[in-house]
Design a protein around this motif. Structure first.
Motif, PDB file in Angstrom:
ATOM      1  N   SER A 146     -26.431   7.111   9.220  1.00 61.02           N
ATOM      2  CA  SER A 146     -27.132   8.639   8.865  1.00 61.02           C
ATOM      3  C   SER A 146     -26.442   9.141   8.009  1.00 61.02           C
ATOM      4  CB  SER A 146     -27.560   9.429  10.069  1.00 61.02           C
ATOM      5  OG  SER A 146     -26.183   9.714  10.626  1.00 61.02           O
ATOM      6  N   ASP A 147     -26.625  10.439   7.557  1.00 62.58           N
ATOM      7  CA  ASP A 147     -25.867  11.088   6.720  1.00 62.58           C
ATOM      8  C   ASP A 147     -24.358  11.265   7.147  1.00 62.58           C
ATOM      9  OD1 ASP A 147     -27.902  11.126   4.955  1.00 62.58           O
ATOM     10  OD2 ASP A 147     -28.513  13.190   5.169  1.00 62.58           O
ATOM     11  N   ASP A 148     -24.312  11.599   8.429  1.00 66.93           N
ATOM     12  CA  ASP A 148     -22.951  11.923   9.150  1.00 66.93           C
ATOM     13  C   ASP A 148     -22.336  10.811   9.789  1.00 66.93           C
ATOM     14  OD1 ASP A 148     -24.625  12.237  11.036  1.00 66.93           O
ATOM     15  OD2 ASP A 148     -24.093  14.525  11.414  1.00 66.93           O
ATOM     16  N   SER A 149     -23.010   9.669   9.960  1.00 66.30           N
ATOM     17  CA  SER A 149     -22.684   8.705  10.840  1.00 66.30           C
ATOM     18  C   SER A 149     -22.518   7.384  10.283  1.00 66.30           C
ATOM     19  CB  SER A 149     -23.645   8.480  11.950  1.00 66.30           C
ATOM     20  OG  SER A 149     -23.630   9.747  12.428  1.00 66.30           O
ATOM     21  N   PHE A 162     -23.247  -5.496  20.838  1.00 74.50           N
ATOM     22  CA  PHE A 162     -22.642  -4.252  21.044  1.00 74.50           C
ATOM     23  C   PHE A 162     -22.745  -3.468  19.808  1.00 74.50           C
ATOM     24  CE2 PHE A 162     -19.367  -6.982  19.452  1.00 74.50           C
ATOM     25  CZ  PHE A 162     -18.808  -6.311  18.332  1.00 74.50           C
ATOM     26  N   VAL A 163     -22.741  -2.189  19.815  1.00 70.59           N
ATOM     27  CA  VAL A 163     -22.755  -1.233  18.803  1.00 70.59           C
ATOM     28  C   VAL A 163     -21.506  -0.040  18.932  1.00 70.59           C
ATOM     29  CG1 VAL A 163     -24.204   0.537  17.581  1.00 70.59           C
ATOM     30  CG2 VAL A 163     -25.238  -1.360  18.214  1.00 70.59           C
ATOM     31  N   VAL A 164     -20.997   0.280  17.893  1.00 69.27           N
ATOM     32  CA  VAL A 164     -20.102   1.411  18.204  1.00 69.27           C
ATOM     33  C   VAL A 164     -20.192   2.056  16.783  1.00 69.27           C
ATOM     34  CG1 VAL A 164     -18.310  -0.043  16.981  1.00 69.27           C
ATOM     35  CG2 VAL A 164     -17.652   2.182  17.987  1.00 69.27           C
ATOM     36  N   MET A 165     -20.311   3.519  17.024  1.00 70.97           N
ATOM     37  CA  MET A 165     -20.816   4.587  16.208  1.00 70.97           C
ATOM     38  C   MET A 165     -19.758   5.659  16.136  1.00 70.97           C
ATOM     39  SD  MET A 165     -24.427   6.350  15.697  1.00 70.97           S
ATOM     40  CE  MET A 165     -25.360   4.563  15.686  1.00 70.97           C
ATOM     41  N   ALA A 166     -19.622   6.182  14.781  1.00 71.41           N
ATOM     42  CA  ALA A 166     -18.758   7.470  14.698  1.00 71.41           C
ATOM     43  C   ALA A 166     -19.705   8.580  13.785  1.00 71.41           C
ATOM     44  CB  ALA A 166     -17.572   6.843  13.964  1.00 71.41           C
ATOM     45  N   ARG A 167     -19.348   9.604  14.406  1.00 70.25           N
ATOM     46  CA  ARG A 167     -19.918  10.822  13.583  1.00 70.25           C
ATOM     47  C   ARG A 167     -18.994  11.761  13.228  1.00 70.25           C
ATOM     48  NH1 ARG A 167     -25.620  11.822  16.163  1.00 70.25           N
ATOM     49  NH2 ARG A 167     -25.862   9.754  15.043  1.00 70.25           N
ATOM     50  N   HIS A 223     -18.248   3.759   4.506  1.00 70.83           N
ATOM     51  CA  HIS A 223     -17.355   5.006   4.548  1.00 70.83           C
ATOM     52  C   HIS A 223     -17.906   6.158   5.000  1.00 70.83           C
ATOM     53  CE1 HIS A 223     -14.148   2.365   2.870  1.00 70.83           C
ATOM     54  NE2 HIS A 223     -15.149   1.789   2.117  1.00 70.83           N
ATOM     55  N   LEU A 224     -17.439   6.856   5.807  1.00 69.90           N
ATOM     56  CA  LEU A 224     -17.846   8.352   6.219  1.00 69.90           C
ATOM     57  C   LEU A 224     -16.871   9.265   5.700  1.00 69.90           C
ATOM     58  CD1 LEU A 224     -19.317  10.246   7.915  1.00 69.90           C
ATOM     59  CD2 LEU A 224     -18.114   9.705   9.925  1.00 69.90           C
ATOM     60  N   ILE A 225     -17.343  10.067   4.676  1.00 71.81           N
ATOM     61  CA  ILE A 225     -16.204  10.659   3.937  1.00 71.81           C
ATOM     62  C   ILE A 225     -16.600  12.395   4.011  1.00 71.81           C
ATOM     63  CG2 ILE A 225     -15.768  11.157   1.521  1.00 71.81           C
ATOM     64  CD1 ILE A 225     -16.918   8.633   0.763  1.00 71.81           C
ATOM     65  N   ILE A 226     -15.330  13.027   4.088  1.00 74.72           N
ATOM     66  CA  ILE A 226     -15.223  14.490   4.452  1.00 74.72           C
ATOM     67  C   ILE A 226     -14.231  14.897   3.457  1.00 74.72           C
ATOM     68  CG2 ILE A 226     -14.800  16.204   6.116  1.00 74.72           C
ATOM     69  CD1 ILE A 226     -15.031  12.773   7.581  1.00 74.72           C
ATOM     70  N   ARG A 227     -14.783  16.093   2.649  1.00 72.74           N
ATOM     71  CA  ARG A 227     -13.963  16.651   1.546  1.00 72.74           C
ATOM     72  C   ARG A 227     -13.989  18.031   1.879  1.00 72.74           C
ATOM     73  NH1 ARG A 227     -12.557  12.350   1.313  1.00 72.74           N
ATOM     74  NH2 ARG A 227     -12.759  10.703  -0.463  1.00 72.74           N
ATOM     75  N   THR A 239     -14.370  17.475  13.310  1.00 75.18           N
ATOM     76  CA  THR A 239     -14.617  16.834  14.512  1.00 75.18           C
ATOM     77  C   THR A 239     -15.253  15.659  14.308  1.00 75.18           C
ATOM     78  OG1 THR A 239     -14.656  19.130  15.526  1.00 75.18           O
ATOM     79  CG2 THR A 239     -15.249  17.207  16.923  1.00 75.18           C
ATOM     80  N   VAL A 240     -14.455  14.256  14.907  1.00 71.53           N
ATOM     81  CA  VAL A 240     -15.391  12.988  14.854  1.00 71.53           C
ATOM     82  C   VAL A 240     -15.733  12.646  16.142  1.00 71.53           C
ATOM     83  CG1 VAL A 240     -14.651  10.811  14.219  1.00 71.53           C
ATOM     84  CG2 VAL A 240     -13.616  12.638  13.006  1.00 71.53           C
ATOM     85  N   TYR A 241     -16.680  12.146  16.520  1.00 73.58           N
ATOM     86  CA  TYR A 241     -17.306  11.842  17.704  1.00 73.58           C
ATOM     87  C   TYR A 241     -17.522  10.399  17.631  1.00 73.58           C
ATOM     88  CZ  TYR A 241     -18.413  16.697  18.275  1.00 73.58           C
ATOM     89  OH  TYR A 241     -18.332  18.026  18.043  1.00 73.58           O
ATOM     90  N   LEU A 242     -17.143   9.310  18.527  1.00 74.11           N
ATOM     91  CA  LEU A 242     -17.020   8.034  18.663  1.00 74.11           C
ATOM     92  C   LEU A 242     -17.791   7.442  20.044  1.00 74.11           C
ATOM     93  CD1 LEU A 242     -15.098   5.288  17.243  1.00 74.11           C
ATOM     94  CD2 LEU A 242     -15.453   5.061  19.586  1.00 74.11           C
ATOM     95  N   ALA A 243     -18.905   6.587  20.017  1.00 76.44           N
ATOM     96  CA  ALA A 243     -19.555   6.004  20.992  1.00 76.44           C
ATOM     97  C   ALA A 243     -19.550   4.689  21.059  1.00 76.44           C
ATOM     98  CB  ALA A 243     -20.603   6.800  21.510  1.00 76.44           C
ATOM     99  N   ALA A 244     -19.670   3.854  22.138  1.00 80.36           N
ATOM    100  CA  ALA A 244     -19.877   2.258  21.913  1.00 80.36           C
ATOM    101  C   ALA A 244     -20.908   1.944  23.299  1.00 80.36           C
ATOM    102  CB  ALA A 244     -18.787   1.655  22.098  1.00 80.36           C
ATOM    103  N   VAL A 245     -21.847   1.217  22.979  1.00 83.36           N
ATOM    104  CA  VAL A 245     -22.746   0.593  23.975  1.00 83.36           C
ATOM    105  C   VAL A 245     -23.012  -1.002  23.713  1.00 83.36           C
ATOM    106  CG1 VAL A 245     -25.425   0.477  24.412  1.00 83.36           C
ATOM    107  CG2 VAL A 245     -24.165   2.871  24.048  1.00 83.36           C
ATOM    108  N   SER A 246     -23.248  -1.531  24.880  1.00 81.35           N
ATOM    109  CA  SER A 246     -23.062  -2.858  25.040  1.00 81.35           C
ATOM    110  C   SER A 246     -24.479  -3.378  25.647  1.00 81.35           C
ATOM    111  CB  SER A 246     -21.903  -3.632  25.503  1.00 81.35           C
ATOM    112  OG  SER A 246     -21.727  -3.562  26.844  1.00 81.35           O
TER     113      SER A 246
END
Length: 748
Positions: free
Chosen positions: A181-184, A198-203, A217-221, A227-234
C-alpha cells in the motif's frame, strides 16, 4: 540496574540485542546509518512434515538386542546405523524470517552514542547526537508486544531531518518483496513444497513528513518522528483453506494486525506492552549488595572485569534476570517452545538445525519456568509434547512393535519422533519423550492444577505403555535396549570403544521418575489401578543407582572406563539434578559419589560448553556446595558468555542462559513435596541480600532475606493449602500453609 548497555553498535550478530513477543523476535544491531533488525518467527522451519521412521527397524530389533547383550557392540552399532536411522537422517531446520533494514541519510559527526536493552520493561533504545549547524539528538525505541503481536520502532529527532529508506529482505526461500500500500511493504515466501507459507509486512507513519513506496522500498522524507510497525503471519498458525492465491489470506491477516496496531497508536501499544511484560517480569526480585558505580560501565566492560577476578554481584543479578527476560520474550502460551537458540537464529543452516534437542537442551530451557515464577511460559512445551504423542505412537509401532509413544533425542516443528542424525552416541536413544513427561508432574507440583493433570494424563500413560512393551529383562532387571548414555563413549575391557548399550544409568533414572509421576497422577485422578500396580512392579525391577571403582556414580550397568572422562554430558547425574533421587541428607553415600563424579569430569576438562557448565552449577547447588556453585557461575560468565549475555556453546545456544538462571534460584531455595530448604548453597561472598517471588513445590511464592551470611526472614504466600517443613542448616520447622494467607517467620 536491569540494563544491558554499550557505547557502540553491534558489529556482529552475537553483539546484537534480542527482543521478542513469544513468537516474533528480532536481533537489533543499533547502527547509526543503517539499523538492522534480524527477524525470526517461531514457525519458520524449512520443509514439510514427512514420515522418517525406518521401515527396517522392527525386523532387526531382536538381532540388535542379541548383539548388544553378547557384547558384540561394533556389529550392533553398524546394524543400527542402517536399520534404525531416520529416513532421511535429519529433521527440519529452524530458519530466519528475514531482515528489516532501516537506512538513514545525512547522519554524520555522531557522538554521545548509547545502545541499551532495558529488561525491566523489555525496551531497546539507541540514542546519539549529530553536529551540523547545531546539535541534533536522535533516538530509536523498539519493542515486541505480545498483546498486539507486532514489533514497533519509534524514531525521533529534534529536527525535521529524518530521511529514511526501509526494506525487507531474505537471502533464500522467498517469493517477492513488493509495495502493499502507500505506506507498507511486504515479503512473502514458502519453505519448500508442502511447507510453511509466510508473510512479513512493515508499515510506516510519520509526523510532519512524507511516506511513500517506490518499488520495494518504503521511503520517509523530512520527518521529525517516524513509527515503524512490523508483523508476520505463517500458515502454521493460519492454515490456508481457500482456493484463492495462497498468500491472500496471510496478507490480509498481517494487514489486520498492523492496522489494529496503527489505530491503537504508539503510546497505547507501549503502555499495554509494558504492563503485560511487567506482570511477568516483576514477580521475582533479587537483591545482592554491589557497588552501583559498576552500572556506569558497559556490559562488555563488566564481563571483562569479572574475567579478571573482580567481584560484581550486580552483573550476576542482571544475568539472572536476563534469563527470565529471554523466557518471557521467547515462550508464551499459544506459541512454540524455545529451541536450541530460543527464538533467535540468523542461519538458514543453523548448528544442529536449531531444533529441539531433548536429551538435555530443551529440558534445560524450561528449568527456571516454575521456580522463577514463569509457569505460563512452560505451556508451549506441553503443547509440543501433546502433538508428539500421535507421531510417537507411529514410531513406537513401526520401529519397535510397541504400544504407547516415544521420541528419540530430537524433535522439530512437526513433532517428529524418529531418530535424528547418524551419530551413534546420541541417535539411538529412546528416552526423549519420557524426560519431557517429567515436566508435566513438575508443573503440577508447583501449580496443583488438577485440570491440567487430567488433560496431560493420557500423555503420561502412553509414555508408560511404550516401556511396558519395550523394556527387556536381563539378570532380573528391566533394561532399555538398545540405548546410549547421551552422548558418551565407554571402553570395553578388550579396548573396543562403544556407545550403544543396554540400560544406561540415565535411562533407569528417567524411568524411575516417569513411573513415579504416572502412578502419583493416576492415584490423584483415580485411574487405572491395575496399570498402576504393573508400573510399580516394573519400577522395583529397575537397576539401582550404583557406585563404581573410582567412587563415582556409574554411567552404565557395567563399570566401564570412559573414552572422554571430561565429557560435556553428565547424564548419569540426572538423579541429582533435575531429579531428586540423590540428596545430600537422604542418600549421603550417593551424594558423595556425585561429588566424585563432578570432580572427575572437571579434572579432565569438563564444563567446556556453556550449557554443561550451567548443569554443573545446578548440581553443586543440589549438593549444598555454595562455593563451587558460585565458582562455576562466575566461570560461565567469563568463559561461555558473549558480550550480549547470550550463552556460548560455542556457537550460541540459549540453554546455558536458562540453566544458569535456574541455578541461581536453586542456590537460594530448593523444594520437594515434603520440604523447603532455605539458602542451601549460599556462597560466602553473598553476605547480604534478599529474593522475593520464587516459587516452591506445593504451590507458594517465597521470599527470603539474609545478613552476614545467615538467614533472617522468610515469608510465604501460598496459592494452595499444604503442609511442609522449612529446613535451614540443622533447624527444621513444620508449617501449615493456607491458600491466600501469608506466613512470615523471623529466623533466629
Amino acid at each position: 540496574m536491569n540494563k544491558l548497555w554499550y557505547k557502540e553498535p553491534a558489529n556482529v550478530w552475537e553483539e546484537a540485542l534480542p527482543i521478542g513477543n513469544g513468537s516474533l523476535g528480532a536481533m537489533i544491531f543499533g547502527g547509526v546509518k543503517e539499523e538492522v533488525l534480524q527477524l525470526n518467527e517461531d514457525s519458520i522451519w524449512y520443509g514439510p512434515p514427512i514420515d522418517r521412521n525406518n521401515p527396517d527397524a522392527l525386523k532387526h530389533l531382536n538381532k540388535v538386542r542379541k548383539l548388544i547383550l553378547e557384547g558384540n557392540i561394533p556389529e550392533a552399532e553398524n546394524l543400527l546405523t542402517y536399520a534404525f536411522s531416520g529416513t532421511p537422517a535429519t529433521q527440519r531446520p529452524y530458519q530466519p524470517l528475514g531482515y528489516m533494514s532501516v537506512r538513514f541519510h545525512g547522519l554524520d559527526n555522531v557522538h554521545n552514542y548509547r545502545r541499551e536493552l532495558d529488561i525491566s520493561e523489555a525496551l531497546h533504545n539507541v540514542s546519539f547526537s549529530i553536529s551540523e549547524n547545531n546539535e541534533i539528538k536522535i533516538s530509536r525505541e523498539t519493542f515486541a508486544t505480545a498483546k498486539d503481536r507486532v514489533i514497533v520502532m519509534k524514531i525521533e529527532s529534534t529536527e525535521n531531518n529524518l530521511n529514511v529508506d526501509i526494506t525487507l529482505h531474505r537471502g533464500l526461500f522467498y517469493n517477492r518483496v513488493y509495495g502493499y500500500s502507500d505506506d507498507s511493504i511486504a515479503l512473502d515466501g514458502n519453505l519448500g513444497e508442502g511447507g510453511i507459507d509466510f508473510v512479513v509486512m512493515a508499515r510506516a507513519q510519520a509526523d510532519e513528513g512524507i511516506v511513500k513506496v517506490i518499488g520495494e522500498h518504503l521511503i520517509i522524507r523530512d520527518a521529525k518522528v517516524v513509527t515503524v510497525y512490523l508483523a508476520a503471519v505463517s500458515s502454521f498458525y493460519y492454515p490456508i483453506k481457500s482456493d484463492d492465491y495462497k498468500y491472500e489470506a496471510l496478507t490480509k491477516q498481517t494487514d489486520k494486525l498492523l492496522t489494529s496496531a496503527v489505530n491503537r497508536g504508539y503510546n497505547a501499544l507501549k503502555e499495554r506492552h509494558i504492563k503485560d511484560y511487567k506482570s511477568l517480569f516483576d514477580r521475582v526480585k533479587l537483591q545482592l549488595e554491589y557497588d552501583k558505580e559498576f552500572d556506569l560501565m558497559t556490559t562488555a566492560e563488566r564481563l571483562s572485569r569479572i574475567a579478571e577476578n573482580h567481584i560484581d554481584h550486580g552483573l550476576i543479578m542482571l544475568y539472572f534476570q536476563f534469563g527470565r527476560y529471554l523466557m518471557i520474550s521467547g515462550s508464551r502460551p499459544g506459541g512454540l517452545p524455545l529451541n536450541l537458540q530460543g527464538l533467535w537464529n540468523k542461519d538458514f543452516d543453523p548448528a544442529w538445525g536449531s531444533k529441539y534437542t531433548i536429551n538435555i537442551n530443551t529440558e534445560m530451557n524450561y528449568w527456571p519456568a516454575e521456580t522463577c515464577n514463569l509457569s505460563e511460559c512452560h505451556q508451549p512445551l506441553f503443547d509440543l509434547l501433546e502433538r508428539m504423542v500421535e507421531k510417537g505412537k507411529i514410531t513406537a509401532q513401526k520401529m519397535y512393535g510397541c504400544r504407547g509413544f516415544l521420541a528419540h533425542h530430537n524433535t522439530d516443528l512437526y513433532a517428529d519422533t524418529a531418530p535424528q542424525d547418524i551419530y551413534i552416541p546420541a541417535t539411538y536413544w529412546v528416552m526423549g519423550a519420557a524426560w519431557l513427561c517429567t515436566h508435566i508432574w513438575e508443573h503440577y507440583l508447583f501449580t496443583k492444577n488438577e485440570l491440567f493433570l487430567k488433560r496431560a494424563y493420557s500423555i503420561l500413560k502412553e509414555a508408560c505403555l511404550f516401556f511396558i512393551d519395550f523394556l527387556i529383562e536381563d539378570k532380573g532387571y528391566l533394561l532399555t535396549c538398545p540405548s546410549v548414555s547421551p552422548e558418551n563413549t565407554y571402553i570395553l575391557p578388550t579396548g573396543v570403544r562403544g556407545c550403544v548399550c543396554a540400560g544406561s544409568s540415565m535411562d533407569t533414572q528417567i524411568l524411575y521418575d516417569l513411573f513415579t509421576c504416572f502412578n502419583k497422577t493416576a492415584c490423584i485422578l483415580g485411574e487405572d489401578e491395575e496399570l498402576r500396580q504393573q508400573i510399580e512392579d516394573m519400577k522395583n525391577k529397575l537397576v539401582p543407582i550404583s557406585i563404581g571403582k573410582y567412587g563415582q556414580i556409574m554411567e552404565w550397568r557395567e563399570d566401564y572406563e570412559e573414552a572422554e572422562p571430561g565429557h560435556r554430558h553428565i547424564s548419569h547425574l540426572y538423579a541429582l539434578y533435575p531429579s531428586q533421587q540423590i540428596t545430600v541428607d537422604g542418600t549421603p553415600e550417593l551424594a558423595e559419589a556425585a561429588k566424585v563424579t563432578l570432580s572427575r569430569r572437571l579434572a579432565h576438562g569438563g564444563g567446556h560448553t556453556g550449557w554443561s557448565r550451567a548443569w554443573i552449577i545446578n548440581m553443586y547447588a543440589r549438593l549444598w556446595d555454595g562455593e563451587n556453585a558460585y565458582e562455576h557461575l562466575v566461570k560461565i560468565l567469563t568463559k561461555s558468555t558473549l558480550t550480549n549475555l547470550f550463552d556460548n556453546h560455542p556457537p550460541f545456544q540459549i540453554d546455558g542462559n536458562f540453566g544458569s538462571t535456574a541455578a541461581v534460584a536453586e542456590m537460594l531455595v530448593q523444594s520437594s513435596e515434603e520440604r523447603i530448604v532455605l539458602l542451601p548453597a549460599l556462597p560466602k561472598v553473598w553476605t547480604k541480600g534478599k529474593v522475593s517471588g520464587l516459587c516452591v513445590r506445593g504451590g507458594s511464592e517465597i521470599s527470603i532475606s539474609w545478613k552476614d551470611g545467615k538467614l533472617t526472614h522468610v515469608s510465604l504466600d501460598p496459592k494452595q493449602s499444604f503442609t511442609t517443613n522449612l529446613v535451614y542448616k540443622r533447624q527444621e520447622k513444620k508449617i501449615d500453609l493456607v491458600s491466600g494467607e501469608r506466613i512470615e517467620i523471623i529466623w533466629t
